[in-house]
Scaffold this active site. Structure first.
Site, mmCIF file in Angstrom:
data_model
loop_
_atom_site.group_PDB
_atom_site.id
_atom_site.type_symbol
_atom_site.label_atom_id
_atom_site.label_comp_id
_atom_site.label_asym_id
_atom_site.label_seq_id
_atom_site.Cartn_x
_atom_site.Cartn_y
_atom_site.Cartn_z
ATOM 1 N N GLU A 45 0.848 -1.201 0.000
ATOM 2 C CA GLU A 45 0.000 0.000 0.000
ATOM 3 C C GLU A 45 0.877 1.241 0.000
ATOM 4 O O GLU A 45 1.804 1.348 0.787
ATOM 5 C CB GLU A 45 -0.860 -0.032 1.276
ATOM 6 C CG GLU A 45 -1.613 1.242 1.562
ATOM 7 C CD GLU A 45 -2.120 1.298 3.020
ATOM 8 O OE1 GLU A 45 -2.422 0.240 3.607
ATOM 9 O OE2 GLU A 45 -2.191 2.410 3.570
ATOM 10 N N ARG A 49 -0.100 10.486 1.259
ATOM 11 C CA ARG A 49 0.271 11.478 2.272
ATOM 12 C C ARG A 49 1.294 12.473 1.759
ATOM 13 O O ARG A 49 1.749 13.334 2.512
ATOM 14 C CB ARG A 49 0.837 10.788 3.525
ATOM 15 C CG ARG A 49 -0.201 9.956 4.236
ATOM 16 C CD ARG A 49 0.344 9.310 5.509
ATOM 17 N NE ARG A 49 -0.507 8.187 5.869
ATOM 18 C CZ ARG A 49 -0.223 7.282 6.790
ATOM 19 N NH1 ARG A 49 0.904 7.347 7.462
ATOM 20 N NH2 ARG A 49 -1.061 6.298 7.032
ATOM 21 N N THR A 73 -4.602 5.875 3.094
ATOM 22 C CA THR A 73 -4.929 7.238 3.560
ATOM 23 C C THR A 73 -5.952 7.890 2.625
ATOM 24 O O THR A 73 -5.862 9.076 2.291
ATOM 25 C CB THR A 73 -3.653 8.107 3.729
ATOM 26 O OG1 THR A 73 -2.593 7.308 4.250
ATOM 27 C CG2 THR A 73 -3.903 9.250 4.703
ATOM 28 N N LYS A 133 -9.736 -2.462 8.278
ATOM 29 C CA LYS A 133 -8.419 -2.103 8.825
ATOM 30 C C LYS A 133 -8.630 -1.762 10.297
ATOM 31 O O LYS A 133 -9.513 -0.949 10.617
ATOM 32 C CB LYS A 133 -7.888 -0.884 8.066
ATOM 33 C CG LYS A 133 -6.656 -0.217 8.664
ATOM 34 C CD LYS A 133 -6.226 0.957 7.790
ATOM 35 C CE LYS A 133 -5.245 1.884 8.478
ATOM 36 N NZ LYS A 133 -3.872 1.738 7.962
#
Ligand code: 3PG
Length: 214
Positions: A45, A49, A73, A133
């Site tokens: 992943e 960010r 994110t 998650k």
């Protein structure tokens, strides 16, 4: 016609450890993808960010076409659509909003919404998400948390992330509802800064060797 994306649970089954990485430039992203795959990692992943993240995602897809590359994110529908446009094959969020989950459903896109409480687990479940998650794992004490909620939500499975380190990977994976752990330790910032792709390959090999107990 074949489905465009693999189901989230199948993606999770491709690797008990999912490296989570943050990149400052797309060239490094391609090199990291190659190093992860060389070390035996199939799923990873890249977090959204940094300004370089979407270009980094494209570079990773090009450099490692055999890998399954997710975008993390993802905070809203705009992030989701940008990630899909850049070639993400699944998405991850630290949390969830009704707007985001609706957009995920409309895109028919494999996705791990982030949760931290039983009410959030119930909400995600009600919205049709059973792969979640669990974040931040180290803050909530993920191992006893997973054990406690297993009888309550036997249909939910988790990727535990946030502060997970190699020494506690197996303790997480020993929980039957923890299919996967995620973490940034496989791609340390100093190795990326130095362009030490061999170091990342070595860490990837160690990460890829973790298996869930049979
Ligand atoms: C996450 O998004 O889950 C975290 O960034 C994972 O990183 P960590 O392993 O450094 O906590």
């Amino acid at each position: 016609m074949a489905a465009k994306y693999l189901p989230m649970r199948e993606i999770m089954a491709q690797g008990a450890v999912m490296p989570i990485l943050t990149v400052a430039d797309p060239v490094s992203a391609g090199e990291i993808a190659k190093a992860l795959v060389a070390g035996g990692i199939k799923v990873f992943e890249i977090t959204l960010r940094t300004p370089a993240a979407l270009k980094g995602l494209e570079a990773m897809r090009a450099a490692a076409p055999e890998a399954i590359v997710g975008a993390g994110t993802i905070l809203n529908a705009t992030d989701l659509h940008r990630a899909i446009g850049a070639g993400a094959q699944f998405g991850v969020s630290p949390g969830m909003t009704p707007e985001l989950l609706k957009a995920v459903r409309q895109a028919d896109f494999p996705f791990l919404p982030g949760i931290e409480t039983t009410s959030e687990a119930m909400y995600a479940r009600e919205m049709g998400f059973k792969e979640l998650k669990l974040f931040p794992a180290n803050v909530i004490g993920a191992i006893p948390w997973l054990a406690a909620i297993k009888p309550v939500f036997p249909d939910l499975v988790f990727c535990a992330t946030g502060g997970v380190k190699p020494g506690d990977v197996l303790a997480h994976l020993s929980q039957p509802n923890c299919l996967q752990v995620g973490g940034s330790w496989v791609t340390p910032g100093d190795a990326i800064a130095k362009g030490d792709w061999k170091a990342i390959e070595t860490l990837a090999r160690q990460a890829a060797s973790f298996k869930r107990p049979a």
